[in-house]
Design an enzyme around this catalytic site. Sequence first.
Site, mmCIF file in Angstrom:
data_model
loop_
_atom_site.group_PDB
_atom_site.id
_atom_site.type_symbol
_atom_site.label_atom_id
_atom_site.label_comp_id
_atom_site.label_asym_id
_atom_site.label_seq_id
_atom_site.Cartn_x
_atom_site.Cartn_y
_atom_site.Cartn_z
ATOM 1 N N ASP A 51 0.711 -1.321 0.039
ATOM 2 C CA ASP A 51 0.009 -0.095 0.078
ATOM 3 C C ASP A 51 0.880 1.473 0.110
ATOM 4 O OD1 ASP A 51 -2.370 -1.603 -0.230
ATOM 5 O OD2 ASP A 51 -2.935 -1.068 2.040
ATOM 6 N N GLY A 52 1.969 1.323 0.732
ATOM 7 C CA GLY A 52 2.818 2.351 0.889
ATOM 8 C C GLY A 52 3.342 2.778 -0.788
ATOM 9 N N GLU A 125 -4.866 10.208 3.661
ATOM 10 C CA GLU A 125 -5.360 11.200 4.711
ATOM 11 C C GLU A 125 -4.355 12.455 4.518
ATOM 12 O OE1 GLU A 125 -1.991 9.286 5.517
ATOM 13 O OE2 GLU A 125 -3.833 8.016 6.282
ATOM 14 N N ARG A 151 -7.560 21.721 20.765
ATOM 15 C CA ARG A 151 -6.283 21.642 21.463
ATOM 16 C C ARG A 151 -6.005 20.213 21.694
ATOM 17 N NH1 ARG A 151 -8.839 26.358 23.881
ATOM 18 N NH2 ARG A 151 -7.465 27.938 24.153
ATOM 19 N N ASP A 153 -2.749 17.251 20.184
ATOM 20 C CA ASP A 153 -1.479 16.749 19.536
ATOM 21 C C ASP A 153 -1.847 17.143 18.025
ATOM 22 O OD1 ASP A 153 -0.204 16.255 21.414
ATOM 23 O OD2 ASP A 153 -0.326 14.021 21.160
ATOM 24 N N GLY A 165 -6.228 3.476 7.790
ATOM 25 C CA GLY A 165 -4.975 3.704 8.037
ATOM 26 C C GLY A 165 -4.875 4.283 9.410
ATOM 27 N N TYR A 166 -4.140 5.594 9.200
ATOM 28 C CA TYR A 166 -3.920 6.303 10.341
ATOM 29 C C TYR A 166 -5.203 6.725 11.192
ATOM 30 C CZ TYR A 166 -1.158 9.924 12.918
ATOM 31 O OH TYR A 166 -0.717 10.983 14.093
ATOM 32 N N SER A 169 -6.077 3.855 13.542
ATOM 33 C CA SER A 169 -5.175 3.676 14.583
ATOM 34 C C SER A 169 -5.571 4.639 15.793
ATOM 35 C CB SER A 169 -3.704 3.478 14.105
ATOM 36 O OG SER A 169 -3.353 4.916 13.848
#
Length: 268
Positions: A51-52, A125, A151, A153, A165-166, A169
Amino acid sequence: MDERKNLYFFYPKNDQLEKQLQPLFDLAQNNNFNIVTEAENANIIISVGGDGTFLQAVRKTGFRQDCLYVGIKYEEEAGLYCDFDLDSFDSMVDVMLNQDLEVRRFPVIDVAINGDEARFHCLNELSIRSSIIKSFVLDVFIDDTHFEKFRGDGLVVATPTGSTGYNKSTNGAVVDPKIPCFQVTELASLNNNMYRTLGSSFILSGERKLRLEVIQDGNDYPVIGMDNEAYSIRNIKTLDITLSDKIVKTVKLKNNSFWDRVKRTFLT
């Protein structure tokens, strides 16, 4: 399929992989396909490596709208974008020769930074994260209406296919790619008596516009991720995100829907 005879292979160049791919090159040429050395001359772009690599193939070849993308994965690689593996050469050529070829269409999001007319495209994404150990503050607007002051990360904005994906997770939902939409998911949001965010991911219609305004409080150089690439862009003030008119077209195998691949990747 006569109009789709030019193949371009996108893969990390090394002798071992070249040797593994030679039977595929031979098989393609024996079936009257042409292997071209420039992506712009191809009708079918084939990525090899998972996939990458597929994401890189789409990005490096400019999100082509006039060709098909095909993904081949190594046996141990994840393959949500890849319908074939290195041992399925015959089936891949058979599918490409099939006059009743089915095409899968993946949605893409567009990103404009600081109001620039130029657009970045993302198949998986967009992520925006703090680059220092300090809460990242963003004003979030939906269709020009202020929604919340975030507010934490950072945030992930994912396409339906990128939702596995991300986004997944970080406890985002897995979304059917037949739904024209995109999803916003929080990264370690700060919620207490003073500060409040929605505290969950939310899904926006493809007709919506999302605007993120970076609060300039010393965290002025966030890390911007687009698919699997990081971008170093200074003085980011705004990001405008919409569902793109572009799509990425891939070969669709029978009995291998998006949900078949989700089940195979995460449940079996």
